[in-house]
Structure formats: C-alpha cells, structure tokens
Design a protein around this motif. Structure first.
Motif, PDB file in Angstrom:
ATOM      1  N   ALA A 127      39.785 109.904  32.459  1.00 44.23           N
ATOM      2  CA  ALA A 127      40.803 109.066  33.089  1.00 44.23           C
ATOM      3  C   ALA A 127      40.236 107.700  33.466  1.00 44.23           C
ATOM      4  CB  ALA A 127      41.359 109.769  34.326  1.00 44.23           C
ATOM      5  N   ILE A 128      39.023 107.687  34.025  1.00 40.07           N
ATOM      6  CA  ILE A 128      38.399 106.424  34.443  1.00 40.07           C
ATOM      7  C   ILE A 128      38.159 105.513  33.242  1.00 40.07           C
ATOM      8  CG2 ILE A 128      36.280 105.392  35.370  1.00 40.07           C
ATOM      9  CD1 ILE A 128      36.092 107.813  37.253  1.00 40.07           C
ATOM     10  N   VAL A 129      37.588 106.065  32.176  1.00 39.05           N
ATOM     11  CA  VAL A 129      37.259 105.265  30.980  1.00 39.05           C
ATOM     12  C   VAL A 129      38.516 104.683  30.350  1.00 39.05           C
ATOM     13  CG1 VAL A 129      36.362 105.380  28.620  1.00 39.05           C
ATOM     14  CG2 VAL A 129      35.100 106.470  30.490  1.00 39.05           C
ATOM     15  N   PHE A 166      33.970  96.905  32.902  1.00 41.45           N
ATOM     16  CA  PHE A 166      32.868  97.418  33.724  1.00 41.45           C
ATOM     17  C   PHE A 166      33.300  97.543  35.187  1.00 41.45           C
ATOM     18  CE2 PHE A 166      29.029  96.630  36.325  1.00 41.45           C
ATOM     19  CZ  PHE A 166      28.275  97.723  35.915  1.00 41.45           C
ATOM     20  N   LEU A 167      33.952  96.493  35.700  1.00 39.40           N
ATOM     21  CA  LEU A 167      34.445  96.529  37.078  1.00 39.40           C
ATOM     22  C   LEU A 167      35.485  97.638  37.242  1.00 39.40           C
ATOM     23  CD1 LEU A 167      34.757  95.369  39.939  1.00 39.40           C
ATOM     24  CD2 LEU A 167      36.423  93.739  39.004  1.00 39.40           C
ATOM     25  N   GLY A 168      36.358  97.778  36.243  1.00 40.33           N
ATOM     26  CA  GLY A 168      37.367  98.821  36.303  1.00 40.33           C
ATOM     27  C   GLY A 168      36.749 100.207  36.392  1.00 40.33           C
ATOM     28  N   SER A 193      40.170 102.028  32.477  1.00 39.72           N
ATOM     29  CA  SER A 193      39.365 100.801  32.493  1.00 39.72           C
ATOM     30  C   SER A 193      39.540  99.991  31.218  1.00 39.72           C
ATOM     31  CB  SER A 193      37.880 101.160  32.688  1.00 39.72           C
ATOM     32  OG  SER A 193      37.685 101.817  33.920  1.00 39.72           O
ATOM     33  N   VAL A 194      39.658 100.679  30.082  1.00 40.75           N
ATOM     34  CA  VAL A 194      39.879  99.981  28.814  1.00 40.75           C
ATOM     35  C   VAL A 194      41.235  99.276  28.827  1.00 40.75           C
ATOM     36  CG1 VAL A 194      40.249 100.293  26.339  1.00 40.75           C
ATOM     37  CG2 VAL A 194      38.361 101.480  27.471  1.00 40.75           C
ATOM     38  N   VAL A 195      42.261  99.975  29.293  1.00 40.55           N
ATOM     39  CA  VAL A 195      43.592  99.363  29.391  1.00 40.55           C
ATOM     40  C   VAL A 195      43.557  98.192  30.374  1.00 40.55           C
ATOM     41  CG1 VAL A 195      45.994  99.743  30.067  1.00 40.55           C
ATOM     42  CG2 VAL A 195      44.777 101.500  28.769  1.00 40.55           C
TER      43      VAL A 195
END
Length: 235
Positions: free
Chosen positions: A173-175, A198-200, A178-180
């Motif tokens: 979910a995090i990855v 990276f910040l996301g 963060s990409v979106v």
C-alpha cells in the motif's frame, strides 16, 4: 447443523465481496485519476505551459478532492479508517514536532552542503533562511498539503491495505500510494517526482505508525514551507 457457523460463513462471504468491490472501485479511481492528470499535463506541455505551475497545483488539488468524494461515496470504509481522529493526540503531536525538527536540520544540511559545492545553488533574496518569503500562499499550502495527504493516505493507502491479498500488504500500500503521489507532481519534473516518491514512502510509514493523517499533513506542510524558505524549491 451449527447455525452460528453458517452465519459466520455468510458474514465472511459478505466481507470478502465488499472488499473485492472496494478493490475494484479504488483501482478504477486510481487509474482514472492518474490518466486524467497525465492528459492534463500533456495538454499543458503541448500548449507551451500557458499557465504557471501554481495553477497546475490547484488543478491537481481539485482532482484529489474529486477522487476523495468518489471513494467516499462508493466504498465502504468507515470514518475511523480515514485517520482524522488520533487515538493518542499528545503522542502524535510530540512525534510530529520531533520529525519536523529533524526535517529542518536535514534541509539546512542539504543547503549547506549544496552551497559548498556550488555557492549559487539554492539562493534566496535574503540570507541562508529567508523568512520574508513566507506569504499567503504558504498559509494556503496548509489546505493543499491536507488534500494531498488525505488522498494519498486516508483514501489510497488505507484502502489498498484493506483490500490487498498479499503477505506484505502494508508495504504494498505504501509503495503504490507513493508512486501515484509522485505522478501527481509530474509538472515539477523528474527529480522532483523522485523526491516526492521518496517523501511519500516516508510519510506512508509515519501514517501507518500514527494511524492518523494529521501528523503527516503537518510534516508535509512544514517540509514544503521550510524547503521554500531555504530556497531549495522555488515554486
């Protein structure tokens, strides 16, 4: 026949159906949102960037609001799952202040090291940290940061974790969130997108730890404002 067992099986099936339905809706929202934003960006570039980046930021905020409202209307997550009400406000506040302090030191170090390499890098109108750059836009950025974090964490990350069937669903979910999140910063260019991803990811970890969007909202706002006052970002 065990009636309780039958009821339990029925409820499990209902829950599985609801999660599958939510997964389909969230996937559709994410794909549509990303697609719409890429088309808007491509048109902006094709027309020679007729409006400033700040207008594009406002446009993506409106898109984020539309995505949030759509998810709210058509998925089954609860108010508690939105992460608006922390279980331990004091702990969240202390952790957020500490992380903001650490972020400030990191930004100051980045500027110091960058200017050792190139004295013209990260220049501001007045001094190393130009507090006079703080204006109404920085206050409005509170709203922008909230919309972005609410969309990325409360809507995308929370729902992806809920419906994911993989073993490491939290990381998944995090990855993906963060990409979106990075894609929605495409108007700033490649390296900004890498930084946003990276910040996301870091904010995604904080969100999972604190279980509230409030902490990552303030950190996001503080980072954006501090980076602007340091001259690290100028938009």
């Amino acid at each position: 026949m065990d009636i309780n067992c039958g009821n339990s099986s029925y409820e499990d099936n209902r829950t599985a159906e609801a999660k599958f339905r939510d997964a389909s809706i969230i996937l559709g929202i994410l794909l549509s949102g990303v697609g719409v934003w890429v088309i808007i960006y491509a048109l902006w570039e094709h027309l020679g960037r007729p409006v400033p980046v700040s207008y594009m930021v406002q446009a993506v905020d409106l898109l984020g609001i539309a995505m949030c409202l759509t998810a709210w209307r058509f998925t089954s997550f609860s108010v508690k799952e939105l992460g608006l009400f922390p279980e331990n406000p004091k702990k969240v506040a202390i952790e957020t202040l500490i992380l903001c302090g650490i972020s400030f030191v990191i930004l100051a170090t980045i500027k110091f090291v960058g200017q050792m390499y190139d004295p013209t890098l990260f220049q501001t109108e007045r001094g190393f940290f130009d507090i006079r750059r703080f204006n109404l836009y920085q206050i409005f950025y509170l709203f922008t940061a909230f919309i972005q974090e609410f969309t990325a964490r409360s809507i995308m990350q929370t729902n992806l974790r809920r419906v994911c069937a993989t073993r490491h669903k939290t990381m998944y979910a995090i990855v993906h969130a963060s990409v979106v999140f990075a894609v929605f910063h495409i108007e700033y260019g490649f390296w900004f997108m890498i930084g946003a991803a990276f910040l996301g990811g870091l904010l995604g970890v904080v969100y999972e730890k604190q279980k509230t969007v409030l902490g990552v909202w303030i950190i996001h706002w503080f980072l954006g404002v501090a980076a602007f006052l340091f001259g690290i970002i100028n938009q």
